[in-house]
Motif scaffolding. Structure first.
Motif, PDB file in Angstrom:
ATOM      1  N   PRO A 214       0.824  -1.210   0.000  1.00 13.53           N
ATOM      2  CA  PRO A 214       0.000   0.000   0.000  1.00 13.53           C
ATOM      3  C   PRO A 214       0.855   1.256   0.000  1.00 13.53           C
ATOM      4  N   GLY A 215       0.433   2.232  -0.826  1.00  9.76           N
ATOM      5  CA  GLY A 215       1.150   3.493  -0.906  1.00  9.76           C
ATOM      6  C   GLY A 215       2.242   3.525  -1.951  1.00  9.76           C
ATOM      7  N   SER A 216       2.653   2.378  -2.474  1.00  4.21           N
ATOM      8  CA  SER A 216       3.716   2.371  -3.487  1.00  4.21           C
ATOM      9  C   SER A 216       3.176   2.899  -4.818  1.00  4.21           C
TER      10      SER A 216
ATOM     11  N   LEU B 182      -5.164   0.701 -15.492  1.00  2.00           N
ATOM     12  CA  LEU B 182      -5.122   1.456 -14.230  1.00  2.00           C
ATOM     13  C   LEU B 182      -6.398   2.264 -14.033  1.00  2.00           C
ATOM     14  N   VAL B 183      -6.961   2.774 -15.120  1.00  2.00           N
ATOM     15  CA  VAL B 183      -8.257   3.475 -15.016  1.00  2.00           C
ATOM     16  C   VAL B 183      -9.332   2.512 -14.514  1.00  2.00           C
ATOM     17  N   GLN B 184      -9.335   1.294 -15.060  1.00  2.00           N
ATOM     18  CA  GLN B 184     -10.289   0.284 -14.589  1.00  2.00           C
ATOM     19  C   GLN B 184     -10.066  -0.045 -13.123  1.00  2.00           C
ATOM     20  N   LEU B 185      -8.807  -0.220 -12.734  1.00  2.00           N
ATOM     21  CA  LEU B 185      -8.492  -0.602 -11.361  1.00  2.00           C
ATOM     22  C   LEU B 185      -8.826   0.508 -10.374  1.00  2.00           C
ATOM     23  N   GLU B 186      -8.795   1.747 -10.840  1.00  6.72           N
ATOM     24  CA  GLU B 186      -9.167   2.854  -9.957  1.00  6.72           C
ATOM     25  C   GLU B 186     -10.620   2.711  -9.514  1.00  6.72           C
ATOM     26  N   HIS B 187     -11.469   2.198 -10.405  1.00  6.93           N
ATOM     27  CA  HIS B 187     -12.882   2.016 -10.065  1.00  6.93           C
ATOM     28  C   HIS B 187     -13.087   0.923  -9.015  1.00  6.93           C
ATOM     29  N   THR B 188     -12.150   0.009  -8.902  1.00  5.37           N
ATOM     30  CA  THR B 188     -12.287  -1.061  -7.905  1.00  5.37           C
ATOM     31  C   THR B 188     -11.855  -0.606  -6.516  1.00  5.37           C
ATOM     32  N   GLY B 189     -11.129   0.520  -6.460  1.00  6.61           N
ATOM     33  CA  GLY B 189     -10.618   0.967  -5.169  1.00  6.61           C
ATOM     34  C   GLY B 189      -9.255   0.398  -4.834  1.00  6.61           C
ATOM     35  N   LEU B 190      -8.714  -0.460  -5.686  1.00  2.33           N
ATOM     36  CA  LEU B 190      -7.416  -1.073  -5.409  1.00  2.33           C
ATOM     37  C   LEU B 190      -6.259  -0.114  -5.685  1.00  2.33           C
ATOM     38  N   VAL B 191      -6.479   0.865  -6.569  1.00  6.27           N
ATOM     39  CA  VAL B 191      -5.476   1.889  -6.803  1.00  6.27           C
ATOM     40  C   VAL B 191      -6.161   3.248  -6.737  1.00  6.27           C
ATOM     41  N   SER B 192      -5.380   4.283  -6.496  1.00  2.00           N
ATOM     42  CA  SER B 192      -5.923   5.637  -6.467  1.00  2.00           C
ATOM     43  C   SER B 192      -5.034   6.531  -7.319  1.00  2.00           C
ATOM     44  N   ARG B 193      -5.638   7.553  -7.873  1.00  2.00           N
ATOM     45  CA  ARG B 193      -4.891   8.483  -8.731  1.00  2.00           C
ATOM     46  C   ARG B 193      -4.649   9.762  -7.948  1.00  2.00           C
ATOM     47  N   VAL B 194      -3.403  10.137  -7.850  1.00  2.00           N
ATOM     48  CA  VAL B 194      -3.016  11.341  -7.126  1.00  2.00           C
ATOM     49  C   VAL B 194      -2.616  12.406  -8.138  1.00  2.00           C
ATOM     50  N   ALA B 195      -3.198  13.591  -8.013  1.00  2.00           N
ATOM     51  CA  ALA B 195      -2.918  14.670  -8.962  1.00  2.00           C
ATOM     52  C   ALA B 195      -1.421  14.924  -9.083  1.00  2.00           C
ATOM     53  N   LEU B 196      -0.944  14.964 -10.327  1.00  2.00           N
ATOM     54  CA  LEU B 196       0.458  15.249 -10.674  1.00  2.00           C
ATOM     55  C   LEU B 196       1.432  14.165 -10.220  1.00  2.00           C
ATOM     56  N   LYS B 197       0.929  13.085  -9.620  1.00  2.00           N
ATOM     57  CA  LYS B 197       1.830  12.035  -9.130  1.00  2.00           C
ATOM     58  C   LYS B 197       1.520  10.656  -9.706  1.00  2.00           C
ATOM     59  N   GLY B 198       0.450  10.540 -10.485  1.00  2.00           N
ATOM     60  CA  GLY B 198       0.101   9.250 -11.072  1.00  2.00           C
ATOM     61  C   GLY B 198      -0.672   8.358 -10.123  1.00  2.00           C
ATOM     62  N   TYR B 199      -0.491   7.056 -10.285  1.00  2.00           N
ATOM     63  CA  TYR B 199      -1.268   6.075  -9.530  1.00  2.00           C
ATOM     64  C   TYR B 199      -0.462   5.491  -8.374  1.00  2.00           C
ATOM     65  N   ARG B 200      -1.185   5.187  -7.302  1.00  2.00           N
ATOM     66  CA  ARG B 200      -0.584   4.534  -6.138  1.00  2.00           C
ATOM     67  C   ARG B 200      -1.473   3.384  -5.689  1.00  2.00           C
ATOM     68  N   VAL B 201      -0.854   2.383  -5.055  1.00  2.00           N
ATOM     69  CA  VAL B 201      -1.620   1.277  -4.477  1.00  2.00           C
ATOM     70  C   VAL B 201      -2.414   1.826  -3.295  1.00  2.00           C
TER      71      VAL B 201
END
Length: 246
Positions: free
Chosen positions: A42-44, A66-85
Protein backbone atom coordinates in the motif's frame (compact mmCIF):
# COMPACT_ATOMS: atom_id res chain seq x y z
CA UNK A 1 -13.52 -1.17 -55.50
CA UNK A 2 -15.79 -4.21 -55.55
CA UNK A 3 -18.15 -5.06 -52.70
CA UNK A 4 -15.89 -8.01 -51.82
CA UNK A 5 -12.84 -5.72 -51.66
CA UNK A 6 -14.77 -3.33 -49.41
CA UNK A 7 -15.78 -6.22 -47.15
CA UNK A 8 -12.14 -7.38 -46.93
CA UNK A 9 -10.99 -3.84 -46.12
CA UNK A 10 -13.68 -3.46 -43.47
CA UNK A 11 -12.74 -6.82 -41.92
CA UNK A 12 -9.07 -5.82 -41.82
CA UNK A 13 -9.92 -2.50 -40.18
CA UNK A 14 -11.91 -4.10 -37.38
CA UNK A 15 -9.66 -7.11 -36.76
CA UNK A 16 -7.42 -5.43 -34.12
CA UNK A 17 -10.38 -4.70 -31.82
CA UNK A 18 -10.49 -8.15 -30.22
CA UNK A 19 -6.70 -8.55 -29.83
CA UNK A 20 -6.48 -5.06 -28.28
CA UNK A 21 -9.26 -5.88 -25.84
CA UNK A 22 -7.57 -9.17 -25.00
CA UNK A 23 -4.28 -7.31 -24.46
CA UNK A 24 -5.93 -4.76 -22.18
CA UNK A 25 -7.62 -7.51 -20.17
CA UNK A 26 -4.34 -9.42 -19.92
CA UNK A 27 -2.54 -6.32 -18.63
CA UNK A 28 -5.36 -5.70 -16.16
CA UNK A 29 -5.05 -9.26 -14.83
CA UNK A 30 -1.26 -8.98 -14.56
CA UNK A 31 -1.42 -5.73 -12.58
CA UNK A 32 -4.25 -7.07 -10.44
CA UNK A 33 -2.12 -10.05 -9.45
CA UNK A 34 0.74 -7.72 -8.50
CA UNK A 35 -1.67 -5.83 -6.26
CA UNK A 36 -2.95 -8.97 -4.60
CA UNK A 37 0.26 -10.94 -4.16
CA UNK A 38 1.84 -8.43 -1.82
CA UNK A 39 4.68 -7.43 -4.19
CA UNK A 40 3.35 -3.85 -4.37
CA UNK A 41 2.61 -2.68 -0.81
CA UNK A 42 0.00 0.00 0.00
CA UNK A 43 1.15 3.49 -0.91
CA UNK A 44 3.72 2.37 -3.49
CA UNK A 45 3.65 4.14 -6.84
CA UNK A 46 2.53 2.51 -10.07
CA UNK A 47 4.31 4.13 -12.99
CA UNK A 48 2.76 3.59 -16.39
CA UNK A 49 6.07 3.44 -18.27
CA UNK A 50 7.83 1.08 -15.80
CA UNK A 51 4.81 -1.25 -15.82
CA UNK A 52 4.72 -1.17 -19.62
CA UNK A 53 8.40 -2.16 -19.78
CA UNK A 54 7.93 -4.90 -17.19
CA UNK A 55 4.95 -6.38 -19.04
CA UNK A 56 6.41 -5.86 -22.51
CA UNK A 57 3.54 -3.75 -23.81
CA UNK A 58 2.93 -0.14 -24.81
CA UNK A 59 1.79 2.40 -22.21
CA UNK A 60 -1.76 2.56 -23.61
CA UNK A 61 -3.14 -0.78 -22.27
CA UNK A 62 -1.41 -0.10 -18.94
CA UNK A 63 -3.10 3.29 -18.69
CA UNK A 64 -6.47 1.73 -19.56
CA UNK A 65 -5.99 -1.03 -16.98
CA UNK A 66 -5.12 1.46 -14.23
CA UNK A 67 -8.26 3.48 -15.02
CA UNK A 68 -10.29 0.28 -14.59
CA UNK A 69 -8.49 -0.60 -11.36
CA UNK A 70 -9.17 2.85 -9.96
CA UNK A 71 -12.88 2.02 -10.06
CA UNK A 72 -12.29 -1.06 -7.91
CA UNK A 73 -10.62 0.97 -5.17
CA UNK A 74 -7.42 -1.07 -5.41
CA UNK A 75 -5.48 1.89 -6.80
CA UNK A 76 -5.92 5.64 -6.47
CA UNK A 77 -4.89 8.48 -8.73
CA UNK A 78 -3.02 11.34 -7.13
CA UNK A 79 -2.92 14.67 -8.96
CA UNK A 80 0.46 15.25 -10.67
CA UNK A 81 1.83 12.03 -9.13
CA UNK A 82 0.10 9.25 -11.07
CA UNK A 83 -1.27 6.07 -9.53
CA UNK A 84 -0.58 4.53 -6.14
CA UNK A 85 -1.62 1.28 -4.48
CA UNK A 86 -4.57 2.03 -2.20
CA UNK A 87 -4.27 1.83 1.56
CA UNK A 88 -5.86 -1.18 3.36
CA UNK A 89 -9.54 -0.99 4.16
CA UNK A 90 -10.36 0.84 7.35
CA UNK A 91 -12.49 -0.98 9.97
CA UNK A 92 -15.47 1.10 8.87
CA UNK A 93 -14.94 0.23 5.20
CA UNK A 94 -14.67 -3.46 6.09
CA UNK A 95 -17.91 -3.28 8.05
CA UNK A 96 -19.66 -1.51 5.16
CA UNK A 97 -18.37 -4.05 2.63
CA UNK A 98 -19.56 -7.03 4.66
CA UNK A 99 -22.87 -5.29 5.31
CA UNK A 100 -23.28 -4.83 1.56
CA UNK A 101 -22.47 -8.48 0.98
CA UNK A 102 -25.02 -9.48 3.61
CA UNK A 103 -27.78 -7.42 1.99
CA UNK A 104 -26.99 -8.87 -1.43
CA UNK A 105 -26.21 -12.48 -0.52
CA UNK A 106 -29.05 -13.04 1.95
CA UNK A 107 -31.45 -11.79 -0.74
CA UNK A 108 -29.76 -14.09 -3.27
CA UNK A 109 -30.05 -17.08 -0.92
CA UNK A 110 -33.76 -16.41 -0.48
CA UNK A 111 -34.32 -16.36 -4.23
CA UNK A 112 -32.00 -19.29 -4.92
CA UNK A 113 -33.90 -21.45 -2.42
CA UNK A 114 -36.77 -21.56 -4.92
CA UNK A 115 -34.40 -23.33 -7.34
CA UNK A 116 -32.78 -25.59 -4.74
CA UNK A 117 -33.34 -28.81 -6.70
CA UNK A 118 -31.29 -27.52 -9.63
CA UNK A 119 -28.82 -25.65 -7.45
CA UNK A 120 -27.80 -28.41 -5.03
CA UNK A 121 -25.67 -30.49 -7.46
CA UNK A 122 -23.72 -27.39 -8.55
CA UNK A 123 -23.35 -26.21 -4.98
CA UNK A 124 -22.04 -29.64 -3.91
CA UNK A 125 -19.40 -29.43 -6.64
CA UNK A 126 -18.43 -25.89 -5.60
CA UNK A 127 -18.22 -26.96 -1.96
CA UNK A 128 -16.09 -29.98 -2.84
CA UNK A 129 -13.63 -27.71 -4.65
CA UNK A 130 -13.55 -25.39 -1.64
CA UNK A 131 -12.87 -28.33 0.70
CA UNK A 132 -10.06 -29.59 -1.57
CA UNK A 133 -8.38 -26.18 -1.79
CA UNK A 134 -8.69 -25.75 2.00
CA UNK A 135 -7.02 -29.13 2.46
CA UNK A 136 -4.09 -27.97 0.34
CA UNK A 137 -3.70 -24.83 2.47
CA UNK A 138 -3.74 -26.95 5.65
CA UNK A 139 -1.18 -29.30 4.12
CA UNK A 140 1.18 -26.40 3.41
CA UNK A 141 0.89 -25.35 7.01
CA UNK A 142 1.42 -28.88 8.25
CA UNK A 143 4.58 -29.24 6.18
CA UNK A 144 6.03 -26.11 7.70
CA UNK A 145 5.02 -23.91 4.81
CA UNK A 146 3.74 -20.42 5.34
CA UNK A 147 0.92 -19.91 2.82
CA UNK A 148 0.42 -16.21 3.34
CA UNK A 149 1.31 -15.14 -0.19
CA UNK A 150 -1.33 -14.71 -2.87
CA UNK A 151 0.16 -17.48 -5.02
CA UNK A 152 -0.49 -20.10 -2.32
CA UNK A 153 -3.92 -18.79 -1.43
CA UNK A 154 -5.28 -17.85 -4.86
CA UNK A 155 -6.94 -21.21 -5.50
CA UNK A 156 -8.51 -21.26 -2.05
CA UNK A 157 -9.88 -17.73 -2.38
CA UNK A 158 -11.25 -18.47 -5.85
CA UNK A 159 -13.03 -21.60 -4.60
CA UNK A 160 -14.45 -19.73 -1.61
CA UNK A 161 -15.85 -16.94 -3.78
CA UNK A 162 -17.13 -19.40 -6.41
CA UNK A 163 -19.27 -21.08 -3.73
CA UNK A 164 -20.97 -17.75 -3.09
CA UNK A 165 -21.29 -16.91 -6.79
CA UNK A 166 -22.96 -20.28 -7.43
CA UNK A 167 -25.76 -19.28 -5.07
CA UNK A 168 -26.01 -15.77 -6.50
CA UNK A 169 -26.26 -17.11 -10.06
CA UNK A 170 -29.06 -19.42 -8.93
CA UNK A 171 -31.04 -16.38 -7.76
CA UNK A 172 -31.61 -15.80 -11.49
CA UNK A 173 -31.29 -12.01 -11.31
CA UNK A 174 -28.70 -10.55 -13.65
CA UNK A 175 -28.39 -7.33 -11.65
CA UNK A 176 -27.70 -9.13 -8.39
CA UNK A 177 -24.98 -11.06 -10.20
CA UNK A 178 -23.49 -7.89 -11.70
CA UNK A 179 -23.42 -6.27 -8.26
CA UNK A 180 -21.72 -9.34 -6.79
CA UNK A 181 -19.12 -9.47 -9.55
CA UNK A 182 -18.40 -5.76 -9.07
CA UNK A 183 -17.62 -6.54 -5.42
CA UNK A 184 -15.04 -9.18 -6.34
CA UNK A 185 -12.03 -6.85 -6.24
CA UNK A 186 -13.23 -5.33 -2.97
CA UNK A 187 -13.49 -8.81 -1.47
CA UNK A 188 -9.85 -9.38 -2.47
CA UNK A 189 -8.99 -6.04 -0.86
CA UNK A 190 -10.67 -7.21 2.34
CA UNK A 191 -8.48 -10.32 2.28
CA UNK A 192 -5.41 -8.11 1.83
CA UNK A 193 -6.39 -6.12 4.89
CA UNK A 194 -6.91 -8.95 7.37
CA UNK A 195 -4.10 -11.09 8.73
CA UNK A 196 -3.75 -14.22 6.59
CA UNK A 197 -1.74 -15.82 9.38
CA UNK A 198 -5.00 -16.46 11.23
CA UNK A 199 -7.02 -17.26 8.14
CA UNK A 200 -10.45 -18.73 8.80
CA UNK A 201 -10.11 -21.79 6.56
CA UNK A 202 -11.74 -24.26 8.96
CA UNK A 203 -14.58 -21.94 9.95
CA UNK A 204 -15.38 -21.00 6.34
CA UNK A 205 -15.50 -24.64 5.21
CA UNK A 206 -17.76 -25.58 8.12
CA UNK A 207 -20.10 -22.65 7.49
CA UNK A 208 -20.29 -23.41 3.77
CA UNK A 209 -21.20 -26.99 4.66
CA UNK A 210 -24.06 -25.65 6.79
CA UNK A 211 -25.29 -23.52 3.89
CA UNK A 212 -25.18 -26.54 1.57
CA UNK A 213 -27.09 -28.65 4.10
CA UNK A 214 -29.66 -25.86 4.39
CA UNK A 215 -30.32 -25.94 0.63
CA UNK A 216 -30.44 -29.75 0.69
CA UNK A 217 -33.10 -29.65 3.43
CA UNK A 218 -35.76 -28.23 1.13
CA UNK A 219 -36.79 -25.71 3.77
CA UNK A 220 -36.59 -22.27 2.03
CA UNK A 221 -35.96 -20.50 5.33
CA UNK A 222 -32.84 -22.41 6.28
CA UNK A 223 -30.52 -21.17 3.47
CA UNK A 224 -31.35 -17.57 4.35
CA UNK A 225 -30.59 -18.18 8.04
CA UNK A 226 -27.38 -20.09 7.24
CA UNK A 227 -26.11 -17.39 4.90
CA UNK A 228 -26.89 -14.67 7.43
CA UNK A 229 -25.00 -16.58 10.16
CA UNK A 230 -22.00 -17.14 7.87
CA UNK A 231 -21.64 -13.48 6.91
CA UNK A 232 -22.18 -12.37 10.50
CA UNK A 233 -19.40 -14.72 11.61
CA UNK A 234 -17.18 -13.44 8.79
CA UNK A 235 -17.77 -9.88 9.97
CA UNK A 236 -16.78 -10.84 13.50
CA UNK A 237 -13.57 -12.55 12.36
CA UNK A 238 -12.57 -9.67 10.05
CA UNK A 239 -13.18 -7.11 12.79
CA UNK A 240 -11.19 -9.13 15.31
CA UNK A 241 -8.23 -9.63 12.96
CA UNK A 242 -8.24 -5.95 11.97
CA UNK A 243 -8.17 -4.81 15.60
CA UNK A 244 -5.26 -7.18 16.36
CA UNK A 245 -3.16 -6.02 13.41
CA UNK A 246 -0.43 -3.49 14.21
Amino acid sequence: MSSNDFADTRKTATTPVVPRRALRDGVYDAILEKLLDGSTPPGSSLGIDPLARELGVSPTPVREALVQLEHTGLVSRVALKGYRVAQPLSPRQMAELIDTRSILEVAAAERAAVHAVDLVPELRAAHAQHVLSAHRVRKLRGEGGHPTGFADLREYFAADWEFHLTIIRAADNRFLLQLAESLGAHVHRLRQTVDHGTMDVDQAVEEHAEILAAFESGDPRRPVEAMRRHLSALAGRATAESSESP
